[in-house]
Design a protein around this motif. Structure first.
Motif, PDB file in Angstrom:
ATOM      1  N   GLY A  48       0.840  -1.300  -0.286  1.00 38.70           N
ATOM      2  CA  GLY A  48      -0.029   0.428  -0.024  1.00 38.70           C
ATOM      3  C   GLY A  48       1.088   1.307  -0.308  1.00 38.70           C
ATOM      4  O   GLY A  48       0.587   2.579   0.317  1.00 38.70           O
ATOM      5  N   ARG A  57       0.368  -0.400   5.318  1.00 36.41           N
ATOM      6  CA  ARG A  57       0.516   1.462   5.378  1.00 36.41           C
ATOM      7  C   ARG A  57      -0.965   1.125   6.618  1.00 36.41           C
ATOM      8  O   ARG A  57      -1.306   1.919   6.642  1.00 36.41           O
ATOM      9  CB  ARG A  57       0.348   2.044   3.926  1.00 36.41           C
ATOM     10  CG  ARG A  57       0.079   3.504   4.330  1.00 36.41           C
ATOM     11  CD  ARG A  57       0.225   4.030   3.068  1.00 36.41           C
ATOM     12  NE  ARG A  57       0.994   5.668   3.242  1.00 36.41           N
ATOM     13  CZ  ARG A  57       0.808   6.367   1.996  1.00 36.41           C
ATOM     14  NH1 ARG A  57       0.845   5.871   0.846  1.00 36.41           N
ATOM     15  NH2 ARG A  57       1.159   7.743   2.419  1.00 36.41           N
ATOM     16  N   ASP A  58      -1.558   0.431   5.943  1.00 35.39           N
ATOM     17  CA  ASP A  58      -3.081   0.404   7.113  1.00 35.39           C
ATOM     18  C   ASP A  58      -2.681  -0.087   7.826  1.00 35.39           C
ATOM     19  O   ASP A  58      -4.044  -0.763   8.398  1.00 35.39           O
ATOM     20  CB  ASP A  58      -4.042  -0.089   5.442  1.00 35.39           C
ATOM     21  CG  ASP A  58      -4.263  -1.577   5.323  1.00 35.39           C
ATOM     22  OD1 ASP A  58      -2.888  -1.918   5.908  1.00 35.39           O
ATOM     23  OD2 ASP A  58      -4.760  -2.595   4.538  1.00 35.39           O
TER      24      ASP A  58
END
Length: 803
Positions: A369, A414-415
């Motif tokens: 991400g 990233r999340d």
């Protein structure tokens, strides 16, 4: 005293005068000798020695002017020097002479250009001094024409090398090499030809000043066919020299694609090419890349200097061609690497010695991400969950020491989600030193989840009486339950990691491979029966169902060895029954055939008695009539039984059948019955099929006869014959009527022999017609079905194959 003193002074003066005369004589002699030496120097010097007056006119010049300028000394004396100097150099030359006169000093290393009598240009290097006493400029000029040419060629060589180093287009570089080769003499023209990839033909590389027609004719020369002319120039054997092309045998060969009388010598002569010399173009590694040929419009061999210069140009061409090839290979290699890096479906990345990301492909960015800007220039720890960082640092250090590493780790997207990766780290080695680490990763999150799910199902597997097992994408066992191990007599868990093919009987291996391919294509496998072989060699029959998900094949199976044994026994019983039925059919045929003879006699004698029945009472005549009716019914039964038995005993080979023709013929045979019953027939187009023509005709006739017979008296009878459900492999024949119909609870009876749903008084017949239809269609692997509603009609459907 005075007179003595005067006499002594006089003698002294005389002696001094005598000494002076001697010294003067000696000086004059020396001057004469020097003049002679100077004259010889002036005469034999190869440099130009000359003097100019204050107006720039030639005062004196040595004979070297003949070789340097092409003039006789007398032709120059008294003429201004501006007449021989190139116009563009007059201003600078006049300024240099004026400056030397003003300073009265020495002027050196001044260059200018003179025009020779033959029109060529001489480059001169001057040294000069001004004599105020003689009002003359004394000069020495050295001919540096050859040096200037060398300098010019060196500049051109440097320019070509600069073009090569800056990757200018190859055609422009080769053109420049040819022009350099032509710069030595005005009457020469150069050609560069390059070997193709197969090293069989010479293709045009450059020929800027050769006629296009000649260049086209020489393009694509096949080396094997022109061995004398070309092969020598494409080997290390040396120089090809043709002092006179017109008489050189190696040029007197036919030109391909031209009339047989046209030779290369004639082609060269047409374009004014009289002589040539060629050298191979050899790469620094010793590989021949092509040829460099220099043509001249005059007959004669080249000088050694010209051949040396050709080798110089050839070396430049070799450098250009070799670099171009290396550059192309480098670009292709780089492109392959970039494609592998950019389009690899798995994450690919690289790090420097400090663990800083230097590259990060789209797959890696998409998986985590991140964008490239988020990651590049940052330490690899940014992509890891904290607890994994120490382990990954150890593997990174090991890779920097030169050891490849393979391990599993967990990254943080990233999340914030965790992603399981299987990672391979390889050292990046440049010049024998490790300068970084290259990484390839594979997302194994789903696989790990699947393994976890398998572990959770393990208890179910352990307790199940049925067999369960899983395979990986390569066909190796991942897990087997105890029931599976027990059935195949193997120790628990011993099959994990081994290929399933080890347990499959040889005759079933191809069947299983095809099933695996279907699973990999997203299909499921049901009721696959295979024979497995246990570790003790005992065969076991297994029936299994399988599906695939996430690269793992899930299989459920059961042992059907006992069932297969039962089926074999049943098959044996069925074979015996079929043989018994065949004997019964033969018996029925023989019996029905043999019964007809006594029946005919009964009918014959009955008819005779009928003719004499007038003497009988009413009861006797009734008995006689009953006997005749019974005999007629018996004859009908025997005939139908014979027809039924002939389905098996009188068979014809299968052929391609025109169903439209068969339907037309049957309707023709039934024309009277159709007319008498007022039956309307609507018929559609019927496809072709394959079968026994006589038997298929009988099927159509029996179905139509039934439709005519079982009509409703109060309703206009209608029969429809058509095809439906057409595919490339099969189609359905439909015979539909609006007759009396029947209750579908009798569907299981209507195709049995001698089964009737109505009395003989209402509808005549023996009930054998549909039984014959069913038996014929069984032989043809065709299926028959019926739909019916009392009072509305019946539809029979026959499913035929096209082949």
């Amino acid at each position: 005293m005075i007179s003595q003193r005067l006499a002594w002074e006089s003698n002294k003066r005389n002696r001094q005068l005598d000494a002076a005369n001697v010294e003067l004589s000696r000086s004059l002699l020396e001057q004469s000798r020097l003049r002679d030496a100077n004259q010889r120097i002036m005469e034999f010097s190869k440099d130009l020695l000359c003097a100019f007056d204050s107006h720039g006119r030639w005062l004196q010049v040595n004979p070297a002017c003949r070789t340097i300028l092409g003039y006789e000394p007398a032709e120059l004396i008294g003429r201004p020097f501006e007449e021989q100097i190139l116009a563009s150099d007059i201003g600078a030359t006049t300024a240099a002479a004026r400056d030397a006169k003003r300073r009265g000093g020495l002027a050196v290393d001044f260059r200018n250009r003179f025009r020779r009598t033959d029109g060529t240009t001489a480059h001169l290097l001057w040294s000069a001094t001004w004599s105020e006493d003689e009002q003359a400029l004394f000069c020495v000029a050295h001919d540096i024409t050859a040096l200037v040419a060398v300098e010019s060629r060196e500049r051109d060589r440097q320019r070509i090398l600069s073009m090569i180093s800056t990757d200018q287009p190859l055609p422009e570089i080769l053109d420049a090499v040819c022009l350099l080769g032509e710069s030595r003499q005005d009457n020469t023209r150069c050609s560069l030809r390059v070997l193709d990839h197969e090293r069989k033909h010479l293709l045009k590389g450059a020929a800027p000043n050769l006629p296009r027609a000649y260049t086209a004719a020489m393009d694509g020369l096949e080396i094997s066919k022109q061995s004398s002319l070309i092969q020598r120039m494409t080997t290390h054997q040396g120089v090809l020299i043709s002092a006179n092309i017109a008489t050189d045998p190696i040029w007197c060969v036919p030109v391909p694609g031209r009339p047989a009388t046209t030779t290369y010598a004639q082609l060269a002569d047409v374009h004014g090419l009289r002589a040539c010399w060629g050298v191979p173009v050899i790469s620094p590694s010793g590989e021949t890349l092509g040829t460099l040929v220099t043509y001249r419009d005059q007959i004669g061999p080249p000088t050694d200097a010209e051949i040396d210069f050709a080798w110089t140009c050839s070396q430049l061409a070799a450098i250009a061609l070799d670099r171009h090839r290396d550059r192309r290979q480098l670009v292709e290699s780089e492109q392959r690497y970039r494609s592998l890096f950019t389009y690899n479906p798995d994450p690919v990345y690289s790090m420097d010695q400090d663990g800083i990301f230097k590259s990060f492909n789209h797959a890696a960015a998409g998986l985590l991400g991140y964008t490239s800007a988020d990651v590049l220039g940052k330490h690899f720890a940014v992509a890891l969950v904290p607890e994994e960082r120490p382990k990954v640092r150890e593997h990174f250090s090991a890779a920097l020491s030169g050891m490849a590493q393979h391990y599993q780790t967990r990254c943080q997207a990233r999340d914030g989600s965790a992603i399981d990766l299987e990672v391979t780290n390889l050292p990046v080695v440049v010049g024998g030193e490790v300068v970084g680490v290259f990484g390839i990763a594979k997302n194994i999150t789903d696989r790990n989840r699947m393994i976890q799910a398998l572990r959770e199902r393990d208890q179910f597997f352990q307790l199940s009486l049925d067999m369960y097992f899983t395979l990986d994408s390569h066909g190796a066992f991942l897990q087997t339950n105890p029931a599976f191990d027990h059935t195949l007599n193997v120790s628990e868990g011993s099959l994990v990691g081994t290929p399933y093919t080890d347990l499959i009987s040889g005759k079933d291996k191809d069947k299983v491979r095809r099933a695996v391919l279907r699973l990999q294509a997203g299909q499921q496998v049901h009721d696959l029966e295979i024979q497995a072989v246990g570790r003790d060699g005992s065969p076991r029959w297994i029936e299994l169902n399988a599906t695939a998900d996430g690269g793992i094949i899930f299989c459920a199976a059961r042992d059907i060895t006992d069932r297969k044994a039962t089926e074999r026994k049943l098959q044996s019983t069925l074979s015996e029954l079929a043989a018994s039925n065949e004997e019964l059919e033969k018996f029925a045929f023989v019996a029905s055939h043999d019964l007809q003879e006594p029946l005919r006699k009964i009918q014959a004698f009955g008819e005779r008695l009928q003719s004499r029945a007038m003497g009988l009472d009413e009861q006797g005549r009734d008995y006689l009539q009953r006997m005749g009716s019974a005999a007629h019914r018996m004859q009908t039964l025997i005939r139908d039984l014979l027809a039924y038995s002939r389905v098996s005993t009188r068979q014809e080979p299968f052929v391609q059948l025109d169903m439209n023709r068969i339907a037309t013929e049957v309707l023709g045979d039934l024309e009277t019955a159709l007319r008498d019953g007022g039956v309307e027939v609507i018929r559609g187009e019927l496809p072709e099929t394959v079968g026994d023509a006589t038997q298929i005709r009988q099927v159509v006739q029996n179905l139509l006869s039934n439709a005519i017979k079982f009509r409703q008296m109060e309703v206009p009878p209608l029969i429809r014959v058509y095809a439906e459900s057409l595919t490339a492999e099969a189609w359905t024949l439909c015979v539909s009527d609006n007759g009396i119909g029947f209750d579908e609870k009798y569907l299981d009876r209507i195709f049995d022999p001698f089964q009737r749903l109505h009395s003989r008084q209402a509808y005549p017949g023996t009930g054998i017609g549909l039984a014959i239809v069913a038996k014929v269609l069984e032989r043809h692997d065709a299926a028959i079905s019926a739909e019916s509603t009392p009072g509305l009609g019946t539809t029979f459907r026959v499913r035929f194959t096209r082949v």
